[in-house]
Every structure is written in structure tokens, then in C-alpha cells.
Design a protein around this motif. Structure first.
Motif, PDB file in Angstrom:
ATOM      1  N   SER A  59       6.210  -6.985  -5.405  1.00 30.50           N
ATOM      2  CA  SER A  59       4.772  -6.763  -5.248  1.00 30.50           C
ATOM      3  C   SER A  59       4.454  -5.949  -4.003  1.00 30.50           C
ATOM      4  O   SER A  59       3.426  -5.277  -3.933  1.00 30.50           O
ATOM      5  N   LEU A  60       5.327  -5.997  -3.015  1.00 30.70           N
ATOM      6  CA  LEU A  60       5.104  -5.274  -1.756  1.00 30.70           C
ATOM      7  C   LEU A  60       5.897  -3.976  -1.661  1.00 30.70           C
ATOM      8  O   LEU A  60       5.562  -3.098  -0.862  1.00 30.70           O
ATOM      9  N   ALA A  61       6.961  -3.848  -2.459  1.00 30.99           N
ATOM     10  CA  ALA A  61       7.949  -2.788  -2.243  1.00 30.99           C
ATOM     11  C   ALA A  61       7.345  -1.389  -2.275  1.00 30.99           C
ATOM     12  O   ALA A  61       7.580  -0.578  -1.366  1.00 30.99           O
ATOM     13  N   THR A  62       6.580  -1.070  -3.326  1.00 31.48           N
ATOM     14  CA  THR A  62       6.045   0.288  -3.439  1.00 31.48           C
ATOM     15  C   THR A  62       5.078   0.599  -2.299  1.00 31.48           C
ATOM     16  O   THR A  62       5.106   1.701  -1.731  1.00 31.48           O
ATOM     17  N   ALA A  63       4.232  -0.368  -1.943  1.00 31.68           N
ATOM     18  CA  ALA A  63       3.291  -0.154  -0.845  1.00 31.68           C
ATOM     19  C   ALA A  63       4.030   0.091   0.469  1.00 31.68           C
ATOM     20  O   ALA A  63       3.620   0.937   1.282  1.00 31.68           O
ATOM     21  N   VAL A  64       5.123  -0.636   0.694  1.00 30.97           N
ATOM     22  CA  VAL A  64       5.906  -0.445   1.922  1.00 30.97           C
ATOM     23  C   VAL A  64       6.569   0.923   1.925  1.00 30.97           C
ATOM     24  O   VAL A  64       6.560   1.635   2.944  1.00 30.97           O
ATOM     25  N   ILE A  65       7.157   1.316   0.790  1.00 27.75           N
ATOM     26  CA  ILE A  65       7.782   2.641   0.694  1.00 27.75           C
ATOM     27  C   ILE A  65       6.769   3.732   1.011  1.00 27.75           C
ATOM     28  O   ILE A  65       7.067   4.712   1.716  1.00 27.75           O
ATOM     29  N   MET A  66       5.544   3.581   0.510  1.00 28.40           N
ATOM     30  CA  MET A  66       4.498   4.576   0.767  1.00 28.40           C
ATOM     31  C   MET A  66       4.163   4.686   2.241  1.00 28.40           C
ATOM     32  O   MET A  66       3.683   5.742   2.703  1.00 28.40           O
ATOM     33  N   ARG A  67       4.408   3.632   3.022  1.00 26.98           N
ATOM     34  CA  ARG A  67       4.125   3.655   4.457  1.00 26.98           C
ATOM     35  C   ARG A  67       5.332   4.123   5.277  1.00 26.98           C
ATOM     36  O   ARG A  67       5.179   4.511   6.440  1.00 26.98           O
ATOM     37  N   LEU A  68       6.510   4.080   4.667  1.00 24.43           N
ATOM     38  CA  LEU A  68       7.720   4.450   5.410  1.00 24.43           C
ATOM     39  C   LEU A  68       7.966   5.955   5.428  1.00 24.43           C
ATOM     40  O   LEU A  68       8.484   6.488   6.416  1.00 24.43           O
ATOM     41  N   VAL A  69       7.618   6.646   4.340  1.00 23.02           N
ATOM     42  CA  VAL A  69       7.944   8.073   4.241  1.00 23.02           C
ATOM     43  C   VAL A  69       6.695   8.874   3.919  1.00 23.02           C
ATOM     44  O   VAL A  69       5.668   8.331   3.508  1.00 23.02           O
ATOM     45  N   GLU A  70       6.804  10.190   4.084  1.00 20.41           N
ATOM     46  CA  GLU A  70       5.687  11.075   3.791  1.00 20.41           C
ATOM     47  C   GLU A  70       5.398  11.075   2.292  1.00 20.41           C
ATOM     48  O   GLU A  70       6.275  10.775   1.475  1.00 20.41           O
TER      49      GLU A  70
END
Length: 395
Positions: free
Chosen positions: A125-136
Motif C-alpha cells: 500500500s505504501l510502496a508506489t508512493a515511496v518510490i515516487m518520492r525516492l526518484v525523479e
């Protein structure tokens, strides 16, 4: 920009990609922990004095808790820093594996699987949102593909390795082997994940607000049909291969390895095309999976053709996850956590319902009906996707 600021920026980018790879390892461990017991079902049942049916229920209970956790995680996490939420999830996975390995009774086994389900639902549930914050933004699809490489690795090797090691060190030993790997993963995440403070508190109203967007609701339903179609077939692939193709255990393992390894091709395709051609990928997945499933019915006795069809199906199975998460990142970028919670819950429910639907068809009408039912579900997904215009957020 000074030389020092340039170096710091470079170090931050390196750390961000390190965090992405740490999440990929976490995915591999989650998938391995979730599905490895399938290959160890009989010895687990014998070791705990339970029937195989009871043990199978314990294995599948993680799915029910994953659905609940995926809906509740972002709400219950409130304004907690997402780095510490992810670290807590990995810690719970460590506890779950230790409980699984040392379970003195069937009740403890059930507890360990419930904890694992919380980890699965919470992480996804968090993974995609976190990925969006980690990279451009332009690298999100590539980062998602790297994360899903962990899924491909686990899908290809977890079951055969688990079965092999189980015969040498016992089923408890297999899960003890995973414990130090997860411990290393926990340290890696702590070292590479940056601070990720919550931007706002998620509520059930936030979930409802996202779900009322017509394009997102349509996408959710299309994803449900797609994943249900996939697992209504995949869950019962072994009886088809044994009964129709007529393979022995050695060839069965080889075919499953082909299917799993094709997932690496899927991660490559997802990473390369999802950024600019996500609709085309979403269309290709149910089309090719449905046609492959029908192809198995038509050519199920020809081993070489079966191997090719399984490779196509396996690649699309991996692309499916990357494509839907890329679609989410591009079209619900203003509420990725709420959208992630909803789509993960829908996917987990689709997997459970798809497997139940396929099993009902198998018991009452036979394996051919199961595969036809899978193809029908894939067709429904394709019809809902259509041209793709109704899946895109308004300009």
C-alpha cells in the motif's frame, strides 16, 4: 552549483537508488515467505500434526490480512514518517518468519501467517508512493521495474529452492535461512531510506474521494478482472500440466522455472515502456494472457508450445503489476498513498476470488472450464481498458 553541493546531490541520488534496491529485496522476501510454504505443505502439516487442508488454510490466511492491512495501513500510520513505517513492516516480517520457523503448534503458525499478511498489505500500500518520492518523475517506471525484479526472482526460485532445501534441512530450516537475509534487509533499509515525513494525514474520506474518480474506479475494476483471471488459471496450472500435458515432476519444475524466469523479461519491458506507453501495456497484458491461456487448451499436449506459451504468460504476469502501478503514479499522483491502498486491497481480493472461482470451475466442470473462465475474465479486463482514454485523469 558548488563542487560540494554537486557531490551531495550525487550521494543523495545514489542513496535513493540504494533504497529502491533495498525495497526490491524486501519484495523478494515477502513473496518468498508468502508462497514458499506451498512447496513445503506436506512436511509442515506432518510437523504440526495438522491436515494438509488445514495447513493450506493457514498459508492462505495471509491474503485476508493483506487485504485489511492495505486498506488500513495509510490511515492508521497517520503522520508517522514513512521510513519508520517501512522499517516496522520489515521488523514484523522478521518476527513472522521466526515464529513460522519455531512454531510449536498450528495456532502459532496461523499467527505468523497473519503477521505476514499485515506486512504484505502494508508494504504494497505504501510502496508506489515511496518510490515516487525516492526518484525523479521520469525514472518512476524504471524504479518500479527494479522493485518488481524482487517478485520475479522469488517467483522463479523460491518454490524450487524451498522444496530442495526442505529435503536437506527440513521445513523449519528453510524459514530460518530467510531470517538473517531479512535482518540484513532491515539494516540496508535503515541505512538507505531517507526521512519520508507524511505530507498529510490519510483518512477513510481520502480513500472514498479517490474511489469516486470515475477513471480510477474503472481502472480498479479492470485490474480486479485482470488479476482474478491470472490467478484463476495459475493456481491450477499444475493439474493441467500433469493431466493434459502429461509431464513428470522434473519437467513440471522446469516449466515453472521457464514461467518464473520469463518474469525478468517482464520487468525489463515494464521498465522500458511503462513511462510513455502505459495504456498499450495495460491492453497487451490481458490480451496476451487470455490468448496464452486459450493456447494452452488448444496445444496443451505439445510440450514445446506449452513452454513458449508459459513464457509469454509469465512475462505478462510481471508486466501487469508494473503497468498498473505506473498507471497509478501517472494518474493519481496527487494522492498516491490512498490510491495505493485501494488498488492493493483490490488486487489481493482479486487473487483470492480468482483462485476460488477457478477452483469452483475445476471441481464442477473440469480444468478446461477453469482455463476458459480465466480467459473470459481477461477479456472483461481488456473491454474495461478499451482505448485507455477513460482510464486517464482529465487534463
Amino acid at each position: 552549483m558548488t563542487a560540494r553541493s554537486t557531490i551531495l546531490a550525487s550521494e543523495q541520488k545514489t542513496a535513493a537508488w540504494g533504497a529502491v534496491f533495498s525495497m526490491s529485496l524486501c519484495v523478494a522476501m515477502l513473496i518468498a515467505a508468502e508462497f514458499m510454504p506451498v512447496s513445503l505443505l506436506t512436511p509442515i502439516a506432518d510437523g504440526l500434526g495438522a491436515t494438509e487442508g488445514q495447513t493450506g488454510q493457514a498459508v492462505s490466511i495471509s491474503g485476508f490480512f493483506a487485504v485489511a492491512a492495505s486498506l488500513l495501513m495509510t490511515t492508521l500510520a497517520g503522520r508517522l514518517n514513512r521510513k519508520w513505517v517501512l522499517l516496522t513492516i520489515t521488523t514484523l516480517m522478521l518476527v513472522s518468519l521466526a515464529l513460522m520457523a519455531s512454531a510449536p503448534s498450528f495456532a502459532v503458525l496461523m499467527l505468523s501467517r497473519a503477521l505476514l499478511g499485515v506486512c504484505i498489505g502494508g508494504f504494497w500500500s505504501l510502496a508506489t508512493a515511496v518510490i515516487m518520492r525516492l526518484v525523479e518523475v521520469e525514472h518512476v517506471s524504471r524504479a518500479l521495474a527494479i522493485m518488481y525484479t524482487g517478485q520475479a526472482i522469488a517467483a522463479a526460485f523460491a518454490a524450487p529452492i524451498g522444496s530442495y532445501l526442505g529435503g536437506i534441512i527440513g521445513w523449519r530450516g528453510v524459514f530460518w535461512v530467510l531470517v538473517p537475509i531479512v535482518a540484513v534487509n532491515l539494516v540496508w533499509q535503515w541505512a538507505t531510506l531517507p526521512s519520508l515525513p507524511a505530507s498529510q494525514r490519510q483518512t477513510f474520506r481520502s480513500l472514498k474521494g479517490v474511489l469516486t474518480r470515475s477513471y480510477f474506479a474503472r481502472g480498479i475494476v479492470a485490474a480486479v478482472f485482470g488479476f482474478a483471471g491470472a490467478f484463476s488459471m495459475f493456481t491450477y496450472l499444475r493439474p493441467f500440466l500433469e493431466g493434459v500435458t502429461g509431464v513428470d515432476v522434473t519437467m513440471l519444475s522446469a516449466l515453472f522455472l521457464v514461467l518464473g524466469c520469463a518474469g525478468f523479461l517482464g520487468t525489463w519491458a515494464g521498465g522500458k515502456f511503462a513511462s510513455q506507453r502505459v495504456v498499450r501495456l495495460l491492453q497487451a497484458v490481458p490480451l496476451l494472457m487470455g490468448l496464452s491461456t486459450l493456447g494452452l487448451l488448444g496445444f496443451g499436449q505439445q510440450l514445446a508450445v506449452v513452454a513458449v506459451l508459459l513464457a509469454i504468460w509469465g512475462a505478462m504476469n510481471t508486466v501487469m503489476s508494473i503497468a498498473w502501478m505506473s498507471w497509478l503514479s501517472q494518474n493519481v499522483d496527487d494522492a498516491p498513498e490512498a490510491a495505493g491502498s485501494l488498488i492493493v486491497a483490490a488486487i489481493q481480493a482479486a487473487i483470492l476470488l480468482g483462485a476460488a472461482f477457478g477452483g469452483w470451475l475445476l471441481d464442477h466442470l473440469g480444468i478446461q472450464a477453469t482455463f476458459i473462465g480465466s480467459a473470459v475474465l481477461c477479456a472483461a479486463s481488456l473491454l474495461l481498458i478499451g482505448s485507455g482514454r477513460r482510464l486517464l485523469k482529465p487534463d
